[in-house]
Design a protein around this motif. Sequence first.
Motif, PDB file in Angstrom:
ATOM      1  N   CYS A  57      52.848  61.925  34.411  1.00 43.48           N
ATOM      2  CA  CYS A  57      53.198  63.435  33.791  1.00 43.48           C
ATOM      3  C   CYS A  57      52.741  62.991  32.307  1.00 43.48           C
ATOM      4  CB  CYS A  57      54.559  63.553  33.830  1.00 43.48           C
ATOM      5  SG  CYS A  57      54.984  65.106  32.799  1.00 43.48           S
ATOM      6  N   LEU A  59      53.043  65.753  29.904  1.00 44.90           N
ATOM      7  CA  LEU A  59      53.815  66.786  29.210  1.00 44.90           C
ATOM      8  C   LEU A  59      54.703  66.427  27.946  1.00 44.90           C
ATOM      9  CD1 LEU A  59      55.288  69.079  32.036  1.00 44.90           C
ATOM     10  CD2 LEU A  59      53.173  69.320  30.904  1.00 44.90           C
ATOM     11  N   CYS A  60      54.771  64.988  27.913  1.00 49.04           N
ATOM     12  CA  CYS A  60      55.257  64.459  26.707  1.00 49.04           C
ATOM     13  C   CYS A  60      55.035  62.916  26.615  1.00 49.04           C
ATOM     14  CB  CYS A  60      57.014  64.579  26.508  1.00 49.04           C
ATOM     15  SG  CYS A  60      57.812  63.275  27.348  1.00 49.04           S
ATOM     16  N   GLY A  62      56.263  60.345  26.799  1.00 47.94           N
ATOM     17  CA  GLY A  62      57.144  59.506  27.663  1.00 47.94           C
ATOM     18  C   GLY A  62      56.440  58.754  28.853  1.00 47.94           C
ATOM     19  N   GLY A  63      55.357  59.434  29.374  1.00 49.90           N
ATOM     20  CA  GLY A  63      54.230  58.910  30.450  1.00 49.90           C
ATOM     21  C   GLY A  63      55.208  58.591  31.441  1.00 49.90           C
ATOM     22  N   CYS A  64      55.755  59.267  32.302  1.00 41.93           N
ATOM     23  CA  CYS A  64      56.536  58.896  33.581  1.00 41.93           C
ATOM     24  C   CYS A  64      55.461  59.009  34.720  1.00 41.93           C
ATOM     25  CB  CYS A  64      57.679  59.889  33.744  1.00 41.93           C
ATOM     26  SG  CYS A  64      58.859  60.241  32.738  1.00 41.93           S
ATOM     27  N   ILE A  91      62.625  61.906  36.653  1.00 42.33           N
ATOM     28  CA  ILE A  91      61.969  62.659  35.772  1.00 42.33           C
ATOM     29  C   ILE A  91      62.957  63.788  34.990  1.00 42.33           C
ATOM     30  CG2 ILE A  91      59.760  62.223  36.584  1.00 42.33           C
ATOM     31  CD1 ILE A  91      59.822  65.020  37.889  1.00 42.33           C
ATOM     32  N   CYS A  92      62.300  64.246  33.731  1.00 45.28           N
ATOM     33  CA  CYS A  92      63.153  65.167  33.175  1.00 45.28           C
ATOM     34  C   CYS A  92      63.134  66.414  33.638  1.00 45.28           C
ATOM     35  CB  CYS A  92      62.929  65.048  31.506  1.00 45.28           C
ATOM     36  SG  CYS A  92      61.693  65.948  31.136  1.00 45.28           S
ATOM     37  N   VAL A  94      61.781  69.321  32.311  1.00 46.58           N
ATOM     38  CA  VAL A  94      60.426  69.908  31.962  1.00 46.58           C
ATOM     39  C   VAL A  94      59.434  69.482  32.949  1.00 46.58           C
ATOM     40  CG1 VAL A  94      58.726  70.117  30.335  1.00 46.58           C
ATOM     41  CG2 VAL A  94      61.074  69.941  29.594  1.00 46.58           C
ATOM     42  N   GLY A  95      59.456  68.044  33.109  1.00 40.13           N
ATOM     43  CA  GLY A  95      58.418  67.138  34.185  1.00 40.13           C
ATOM     44  C   GLY A  95      58.531  68.008  35.559  1.00 40.13           C
ATOM     45  N   PRO A 228      62.128  60.542  27.763  1.00 40.85           N
ATOM     46  CA  PRO A 228      63.252  60.700  28.569  1.00 40.85           C
ATOM     47  C   PRO A 228      63.379  59.893  29.847  1.00 40.85           C
ATOM     48  CG  PRO A 228      62.492  62.889  27.623  1.00 40.85           C
ATOM     49  CD  PRO A 228      61.226  61.730  27.507  1.00 40.85           C
ATOM     50  N   GLY A 229      62.385  59.782  30.656  1.00 40.07           N
ATOM     51  CA  GLY A 229      62.454  59.407  31.770  1.00 40.07           C
ATOM     52  C   GLY A 229      62.961  58.062  31.924  1.00 40.07           C
TER      53      GLY A 229
HETATM   54  S1  SF4 Z   1      60.050  62.664  30.305  1.00 36.84           S
HETATM   55 FE1  SF4 Z   1      59.671  64.721  31.370  1.00 36.84          FE
HETATM   56  S2  SF4 Z   1      58.012  65.644  30.266  1.00 36.84           S
HETATM   57 FE2  SF4 Z   1      58.128  63.628  29.420  1.00 36.84          FE
HETATM   58  S3  SF4 Z   1      56.638  62.353  30.834  1.00 36.84           S
HETATM   59 FE3  SF4 Z   1      58.764  61.960  31.751  1.00 36.84          FE
HETATM   60  S4  SF4 Z   1      58.699  64.001  33.270  1.00 36.84           S
HETATM   61 FE4  SF4 Z   1      57.063  64.345  31.812  1.00 36.84          FE
END
Ligand code: SF4
Length: 822
Positions: A57, A59-60, A62-64, A91-92, A94-95, A228-229
């Motif tokens: 991911c 989207l932030c 965090g790179g999950c 995952i969060c 948003v993800g 966040p992940g």
């Molecule tokens: S914390 Fe959420 S938005 Fe950020 S990389 Fe992980 S899943 Fe994606």
Amino acid sequence: MELNRRNFVKLLVGGVVGIQLTPLPWKLTDDTAIWTQNWPWVPVPPAGAFSSVNSVCRLCPGGCGIEVRKVDQRAVKIEGRTDYPVNPGGICPVGMGGLQLLYDEDVRFTRPMKRVGPRGAGQFQDISWDEALSVLSARISTLRDQGKAAALAAVDGHFTGSSMSALIERLMKAIGSPNHVRVPSMEDTYSMTSMLMLGSQGPMAYDLENADYVLSFGSGLLEGWGGPGRVIDAWRILREKALKGKAKVVQIESRASNTASKADQWVAVRPGTEAALALGIAHILIKEGLFHTKFIQGHTFGFEDWRSSDGRNHMGFKTLVMDQYGPAQVEQITGLKDSEIVSLALGFAKAKAPVALSGKGKGTLNGSLYEFMSIMALNALSGNINQPGGVVVSEPLPLDKLPEFELDAVASKSITTPRLDGAGGAAYPFSKGLIDNLATAVNASSVSPVDTLLVFSSNPAFTLPDGRNFYKALKKIPFIVSFSPFRDETANMADLVLPDHTYLEKMDDVVWPAALQYPLYGLSQPVAHPLYDTRHSGEFILQLAAKMGGAVKDSFPWESYEEVLKTRARGLFESGPGLVRYDGKVPVWESVGKNIPVKADYKNFDEMWKGLKSNGLWFRPSHSFGNWEKLFKTPTGKFEFYSTQVELAVYKSKGKASGESALEKMAVQARGDEALMPHYEKPVAQDPTKVYPLRLVPYEMINLASSWIPSPPFLQKTWFNNQLRKNESFAEINPKTASEYGLKEGDRVQIKSPSGEVGARLTLFEGAMPGFVYMPLGLGHTAYDEFLKGKGVNPNRIVHAGRDPLSGHPVWWNTPIRITKV
Ligand code: SF4
């Protein structure tokens, strides 16, 4: 279970509840499922074969690791991967909602377009990619022919260190413009702190999982800070330890955020006074002798008073803290009782692995440099620098640099033009980019010094806390090109829209996920063929360079963006053994400090690249803790309480008067030795005035996107009725403050600052500090679709920033306001 729309949403949200990766109350799950019955773009899988694709991911930062489930070719669900070390299975929100950003045509641009209506009206006409290339290359070539290459500017929102950022920077250089400006974030303040005190160019990282006392100065551990992940999983570990009395999380924050409410202890101090509290704690540690003597005596510079080679006596950090940050003095500044300061210091000192965190909220926006330095000084006093459970100091990820290239005569001449934002100059010696200054330069000139603006992966017209300074600048810039996949506020102002693929449709990298304690390179891969006529911005840059020809073309010797990624990734292979697979059996945080030799799970670069592509990662689960003798790359080779780099910048030319004038330019109030050490600087707008008796503090939520990514619509059902009701945002205010102003729950008010005004409803909240008003970031879009447009207000519109001393970034946490009932 039948996989209809309703069950799809229940599955998504239920997944979060099941893995307990978020403390949010998901009581509206079923409502959400019902509510979405009418969304035409929620995946409705036809009968077909199930498959899944692993990716990352983006989207932030965090790179999950994510697993995208598909029915035939249609992606229908995103889950966290258990075979990815960053975010074990979670995952969060948003993800989870990422598919909505893939499928929703009202949120995305689906093809290249040019503006046909008035600027900002969002009226566009389709064009072909060939036409787009011709228009842009001709415009840039004309600028170069006229000797105005520096009038091309780029705003870059790609992650720090990413290949896209490297490519954009290279393009600007090859053309001859110094005006490559990154969107500011917490990473900027981290990187300055790290460079000044540790001499490190590597990422700021924390071994949270192995800490036993986390002293968080406003970092939103449950709001999305640091990836966040990973961080919410670290929170789970810390909670388990806390239940056995083996760990404690203390949240220092003026508002009872989710993190503050669920921490072991919540300590409310006035926003913007965190540096004073950190130094107050330092005072107690020093006074009581509760600091790490070996580290302080052997590996730091500027702790004790000292004499320089020119015979001048200097004040040390110890004297500064003992003289100016006694508990009574700090109580005056922060509003915290002296006994509480002492108790915090004793708790921190008693812990075996204490760590002090800096970074406000999610870290989407910058922090305050002296504040971060003061907090880092606490880590130094505890000796927990490059120790398990502490601050982790590393070299940058060993990616290869892109090869050097020759500038042609045009570029060589114009690249030396001073940057429009002043970054790196006398007033901002440590900043690499100051977007607000770029906007100010445009707004201050009768003719915009920027002719053509390229905007990548960012939405500065919405996300910058600048009272609409950037938005105003956009109106003056003759030609704007947006590469955003999304119909955001900035893209709506563009003359040319060249939409990138979404993160689920392309290959791209995440260079060292935010705050992670070991090196990891994440690589996303397309989980679906591009749905529309969009184009990877990396590919477009290569095509643009080719179209421009000459030296610009020669600077980009790659056939594809994948080749660029591969070129950089070769450095990983050459740096020593790493892994491209993770089985999830032993969490990396458990083994990272054990010095277990890593045996590569590939034999040659091609094998490594293949594994990296299919598993989405390269990592090295090892770190050399300790190593203080060789760790610090500062000019003194030590951890610097007294920054010799700031000294050099301030006293470039000799004499007290020139030093004072340099400090004045840097907006630093302190003088002499104090200015070169961590200290507290009172924000210019700290004190209430008659006209503006209150202060506005924007805050962030994990289930509301506040960066350039739009919130996936399903998140809307997770917002409370006193955050957004119909189209109205709420501002939180303490009941005591409300009663002083004759206000009550639900009142409609106008909130006015020196930069403008917005309307909102009030909600009374005991967790809001009296005298302050809190509003969430992420609402108030004027773009996107029916789920985001016109919903609430964006507090950034009225933020009256001011400059953070030394860094030059905006002070967005202290806007003077008044509220009036309407
Ligand atoms: S914390 Fe959420 S938005 Fe950020 S990389 Fe992980 S899943 Fe994606």
